[in-house]
Design a protein around this motif. Structure first.
Motif, PDB file in Angstrom:
ATOM      1  N   LEU A  23       6.536   9.672 -55.631  1.00  0.00           N
ATOM      2  CA  LEU A  23       7.594  10.027 -54.973  1.00  0.00           C
ATOM      3  C   LEU A  23       8.284   8.697 -53.972  1.00  0.00           C
ATOM      4  O   LEU A  23       9.595   8.713 -54.077  1.00  0.00           O
ATOM      5  N   LEU A  24       7.468   7.978 -53.542  1.00  0.00           N
ATOM      6  CA  LEU A  24       7.734   6.688 -52.957  1.00  0.00           C
ATOM      7  C   LEU A  24       8.538   5.753 -53.794  1.00  0.00           C
ATOM      8  O   LEU A  24       9.708   5.089 -53.468  1.00  0.00           O
ATOM      9  N   LYS A  25       8.119   5.745 -54.728  1.00  0.00           N
ATOM     10  CA  LYS A  25       8.686   4.567 -56.017  1.00  0.00           C
ATOM     11  C   LYS A  25       9.986   4.964 -56.119  1.00  0.00           C
ATOM     12  O   LYS A  25      11.041   4.287 -56.316  1.00  0.00           O
ATOM     13  N   ALA A  26      10.631   6.440 -56.060  1.00  0.00           N
ATOM     14  CA  ALA A  26      12.069   6.707 -56.408  1.00  0.00           C
ATOM     15  C   ALA A  26      12.862   6.166 -55.199  1.00  0.00           C
ATOM     16  O   ALA A  26      14.013   6.065 -55.262  1.00  0.00           O
ATOM     17  N   ARG A  27      12.260   5.675 -54.073  1.00  0.00           N
ATOM     18  CA  ARG A  27      13.144   5.139 -53.020  1.00  0.00           C
ATOM     19  C   ARG A  27      13.139   3.702 -52.798  1.00  0.00           C
ATOM     20  O   ARG A  27      13.889   3.056 -52.148  1.00  0.00           O
ATOM     21  N   VAL A  28      12.520   3.138 -53.933  1.00  0.00           N
ATOM     22  CA  VAL A  28      12.648   1.442 -53.922  1.00  0.00           C
ATOM     23  C   VAL A  28      13.918   1.093 -54.274  1.00  0.00           C
ATOM     24  O   VAL A  28      14.537   1.761 -55.332  1.00  0.00           O
ATOM     25  N   VAL A  29      14.449   0.189 -53.553  1.00  0.00           N
ATOM     26  CA  VAL A  29      15.877  -0.641 -54.056  1.00  0.00           C
ATOM     27  C   VAL A  29      15.477  -1.866 -54.325  1.00  0.00           C
ATOM     28  O   VAL A  29      14.835  -2.759 -53.629  1.00  0.00           O
ATOM     29  N   ASP A  30      15.938  -2.157 -55.546  1.00  0.00           N
ATOM     30  CA  ASP A  30      15.581  -3.509 -56.161  1.00  0.00           C
ATOM     31  C   ASP A  30      16.880  -4.617 -56.174  1.00  0.00           C
ATOM     32  O   ASP A  30      17.003  -5.417 -57.068  1.00  0.00           O
ATOM     33  N   GLN A  31      17.646  -4.213 -55.312  1.00  0.00           N
ATOM     34  CA  GLN A  31      19.123  -4.845 -55.026  1.00  0.00           C
ATOM     35  C   GLN A  31      19.203  -5.556 -53.763  1.00  0.00           C
ATOM     36  O   GLN A  31      18.375  -4.996 -52.888  1.00  0.00           O
ATOM     37  N   ASP A  32      19.841  -6.602 -53.617  1.00  0.00           N
ATOM     38  CA  ASP A  32      19.994  -7.107 -52.320  1.00  0.00           C
ATOM     39  C   ASP A  32      20.929  -6.291 -51.365  1.00  0.00           C
ATOM     40  O   ASP A  32      21.783  -5.612 -51.910  1.00  0.00           O
ATOM     41  N   THR A  33      20.532  -5.880 -50.122  1.00  0.00           N
ATOM     42  CA  THR A  33      21.292  -4.827 -49.255  1.00  0.00           C
ATOM     43  C   THR A  33      21.668  -5.660 -47.996  1.00  0.00           C
ATOM     44  O   THR A  33      22.508  -4.932 -47.232  1.00  0.00           O
ATOM     45  N   GLU A  34      21.217  -6.865 -47.563  1.00  0.00           N
ATOM     46  CA  GLU A  34      21.634  -7.447 -46.426  1.00  0.00           C
ATOM     47  C   GLU A  34      22.465  -8.702 -46.848  1.00  0.00           C
ATOM     48  O   GLU A  34      22.610  -9.370 -47.502  1.00  0.00           O
ATOM     49  N   ALA A  35      23.424  -8.813 -45.753  1.00  0.00           N
ATOM     50  CA  ALA A  35      24.399  -9.907 -46.125  1.00  0.00           C
ATOM     51  C   ALA A  35      23.825 -11.490 -46.100  1.00  0.00           C
ATOM     52  O   ALA A  35      24.145 -12.156 -46.888  1.00  0.00           O
ATOM     53  N   TRP A  36      22.525 -11.465 -45.112  1.00  0.00           N
ATOM     54  CA  TRP A  36      21.896 -12.664 -45.251  1.00  0.00           C
ATOM     55  C   TRP A  36      21.249 -13.181 -46.738  1.00  0.00           C
ATOM     56  O   TRP A  36      21.282 -14.324 -46.977  1.00  0.00           O
ATOM     57  N   GLN A  37      21.141 -12.006 -47.382  1.00  0.00           N
ATOM     58  CA  GLN A  37      20.435 -12.378 -48.835  1.00  0.00           C
ATOM     59  C   GLN A  37      21.369 -12.929 -49.802  1.00  0.00           C
ATOM     60  O   GLN A  37      21.048 -13.530 -50.692  1.00  0.00           O
ATOM     61  N   ARG A  38      22.672 -12.807 -49.435  1.00  0.00           N
ATOM     62  CA  ARG A  38      23.861 -13.266 -50.340  1.00  0.00           C
ATOM     63  C   ARG A  38      24.246 -14.426 -50.147  1.00  0.00           C
ATOM     64  O   ARG A  38      25.095 -15.146 -50.839  1.00  0.00           O
ATOM     65  N   ASP A  39      23.791 -15.241 -48.989  1.00  0.00           N
ATOM     66  CA  ASP A  39      24.249 -16.463 -48.561  1.00  0.00           C
ATOM     67  C   ASP A  39      23.408 -17.387 -49.162  1.00  0.00           C
ATOM     68  O   ASP A  39      21.964 -17.258 -49.188  1.00  0.00           O
ATOM     69  N   PRO A  40      24.070 -18.585 -49.754  1.00  0.00           N
ATOM     70  CA  PRO A  40      23.029 -19.523 -50.379  1.00  0.00           C
ATOM     71  C   PRO A  40      22.008 -20.247 -49.387  1.00  0.00           C
ATOM     72  O   PRO A  40      20.937 -20.425 -49.996  1.00  0.00           O
ATOM     73  N   HIS A 141       5.263  -0.364 -51.277  1.00  0.00           N
ATOM     74  CA  HIS A 141       4.657   0.813 -50.205  1.00  0.00           C
ATOM     75  C   HIS A 141       5.067   0.483 -48.907  1.00  0.00           C
ATOM     76  O   HIS A 141       5.649   1.479 -48.325  1.00  0.00           O
ATOM     77  N   LEU A 142       4.732  -0.836 -48.554  1.00  0.00           N
ATOM     78  CA  LEU A 142       5.076  -1.302 -47.115  1.00  0.00           C
ATOM     79  C   LEU A 142       6.607  -1.425 -46.755  1.00  0.00           C
ATOM     80  O   LEU A 142       6.937  -1.056 -45.684  1.00  0.00           O
ATOM     81  N   GLY A 143       7.436  -1.519 -47.969  1.00  0.00           N
ATOM     82  CA  GLY A 143       8.771  -1.772 -47.682  1.00  0.00           C
ATOM     83  C   GLY A 143       9.275  -0.507 -47.387  1.00  0.00           C
ATOM     84  O   GLY A 143      10.323  -0.212 -46.581  1.00  0.00           O
ATOM     85  N   VAL A 144       8.856   0.639 -48.377  1.00  0.00           N
ATOM     86  CA  VAL A 144       9.442   1.890 -48.120  1.00  0.00           C
ATOM     87  C   VAL A 144       9.017   2.444 -46.844  1.00  0.00           C
ATOM     88  O   VAL A 144       9.866   3.153 -46.037  1.00  0.00           O
ATOM     89  N   LEU A 145       7.769   2.511 -46.403  1.00  0.00           N
ATOM     90  CA  LEU A 145       7.088   2.907 -44.986  1.00  0.00           C
ATOM     91  C   LEU A 145       8.025   2.320 -44.024  1.00  0.00           C
ATOM     92  O   LEU A 145       8.314   2.939 -42.939  1.00  0.00           O
ATOM     93  N   THR A 146       8.365   1.095 -43.985  1.00  0.00           N
ATOM     94  CA  THR A 146       9.108   0.370 -42.971  1.00  0.00           C
ATOM     95  C   THR A 146      10.653   0.137 -43.045  1.00  0.00           C
ATOM     96  O   THR A 146      11.322  -0.084 -42.113  1.00  0.00           O
ATOM     97  N   ASP A 147      10.988   0.594 -44.233  1.00  0.00           N
ATOM     98  CA  ASP A 147      12.395   0.262 -44.552  1.00  0.00           C
ATOM     99  C   ASP A 147      13.084  -1.242 -44.334  1.00  0.00           C
ATOM    100  O   ASP A 147      14.271  -1.529 -43.810  1.00  0.00           O
ATOM    101  N   LEU A 148      11.995  -2.171 -44.584  1.00  0.00           N
ATOM    102  CA  LEU A 148      12.363  -3.425 -44.444  1.00  0.00           C
ATOM    103  C   LEU A 148      12.461  -4.168 -45.697  1.00  0.00           C
ATOM    104  O   LEU A 148      11.619  -3.750 -46.882  1.00  0.00           O
TER     105      LEU A 148
END
Length: 308
Positions: A23-40, A141-148
């Motif tokens: 159930l939690l795996k379905a919530r995993v996002v494997d793409q960049d979601t934050e602006a800082w991630q796209r900056d070199p 698991h920790l990423g989904v629990l904390t939304d980080l």
């Protein structure tokens, strides 16, 4: 005195854990979601967190859960929360998150409530993310629990989906000539589950990087590399140093009750790179007990073993 070991969970508990992972795996996002991630240069990233759980030697129940937050790109410790906890779930390969993640998620929650300006923007986790038998390791698991955003950083290859530490894998490692070099970990299914990264010029042993949550694999590799003064990224390394130090400082008295903590906002000097016992990290190994004695020099100062 060592506490009594926790017995294996019943089959019905395993079934529930597998269901929760799915159930939690379905919530995993494997793409960049934050602006800082796209900056070199990761412009906008100011705080990087690291987590660790260290165990009292000879004790399978008591442990120290630690969260540290470092400034970025300086990698200076801004915040530390170390707390003695009593583990209620047994160690079982593939299910480490049920044993440790709740304590780490609680540490993040406390920080958000007590000092939100110091909350991390990303977590580096000593363990695996999607590189896992069911594609949902402790970093997920920790990423989904904390939304980080979370990154899985393992020191040992987890052999899933046909991945093996065979002669071909060793040949690929030898081709990693300099810090930052990496190669993909492609499973038998054709899925790229992570990358083997030479994280530092001074270490020939790779790290195994995988997506945890809210980050692409490419960004996870770049971020890990940028956090490495030694082989192990500084947030994970500092969390390990400080969790073991907390155990050492509390073992001289009768065992403290669960919840005894050490929380600071850069009140203590940052632990210098003095070394620490290194060890393999992977979902399929039991967590190593961390000795409360003095640390031993390693190839590069590295934290104690954790899996995912």
């Amino acid at each position: 005195m060592a506490q009594e070991a926790i017995g294996p969970p019943p089959e019905e508990t395993l079934s529930l854990w597998k269901r929760e992972q799915a159930l939690l795996k379905a919530r995993v996002v494997d793409q960049d979601t934050e602006a800082w991630q796209r900056d070199p240069a990761f412009a906008g990233l100011q705080r990087v967190g690291g987590v660790d759980v260290s165990f009292v030697k000879g004790d399978s129940v008591r442990a120290c859960a630690s969260l540290v937050v470092l400034s970025y790109p300086e990698l200076e410790v801004l915040y530390e929360d170390s707390r003695l906890v009593h583990l209620t779930a047994p160690y079982l390969s593939g299910f480490l998150a049920f044993r440790e993640a709740p304590f780490l998620a609680d540490a993040v929650r406390r920080l958000r409530e007590e000092a939100p300006s110091l909350a991390p923007q990303v977590l580096l986790v000593d363990g695996n993310g999607v590189l896992h038998p069911r594609g949902f390791g402790v970093a997920c698991h920790l990423g989904v629990l904390t939304d980080l955003p979370c990154v899985g950083v393992a020191k040992k290859l987890l052999q899933v989906d046909g991945l093996e530490k065979d002669a071909l894998h060793q040949d690929q490692i030898r081709l990693l000539r300099a810090g930052g070099d990496s190669f993909p970990l492609t499973g038998r299914s054709g899925a790229v589950l992570g990358r083997a990264l030479r994280s530092h010029d001074g270490s020939s042993k790779p790290l195994y990087i995988s997506v945890g949550h809210k980050m692409s694999l490419e960004t996870a590799v770049r971020l890990t590399r940028s956090c490495c003064r030694f082989r192990v990224p500084e947030p994970v390394r500092q969390a390990d140093i400080r969790s073991r130090d907390f155990i050492r400082r509390t073992l001289g008295a009768p065992p403290p009750a669960p919840g005894r903590e050490s929380t600071s906002r850069a009140q203590r000097p940052k632990a210098r790179p003095t070394g620490g016992p290194g060890g393999p990290s992977g979902e399929d190994r039991a967590p190593a007990a961390h000795s409360p004695g003095p640390s031993t020099p390693a190839e590069a100062p590295a934290p104690g073993a954790q899996e995912q």
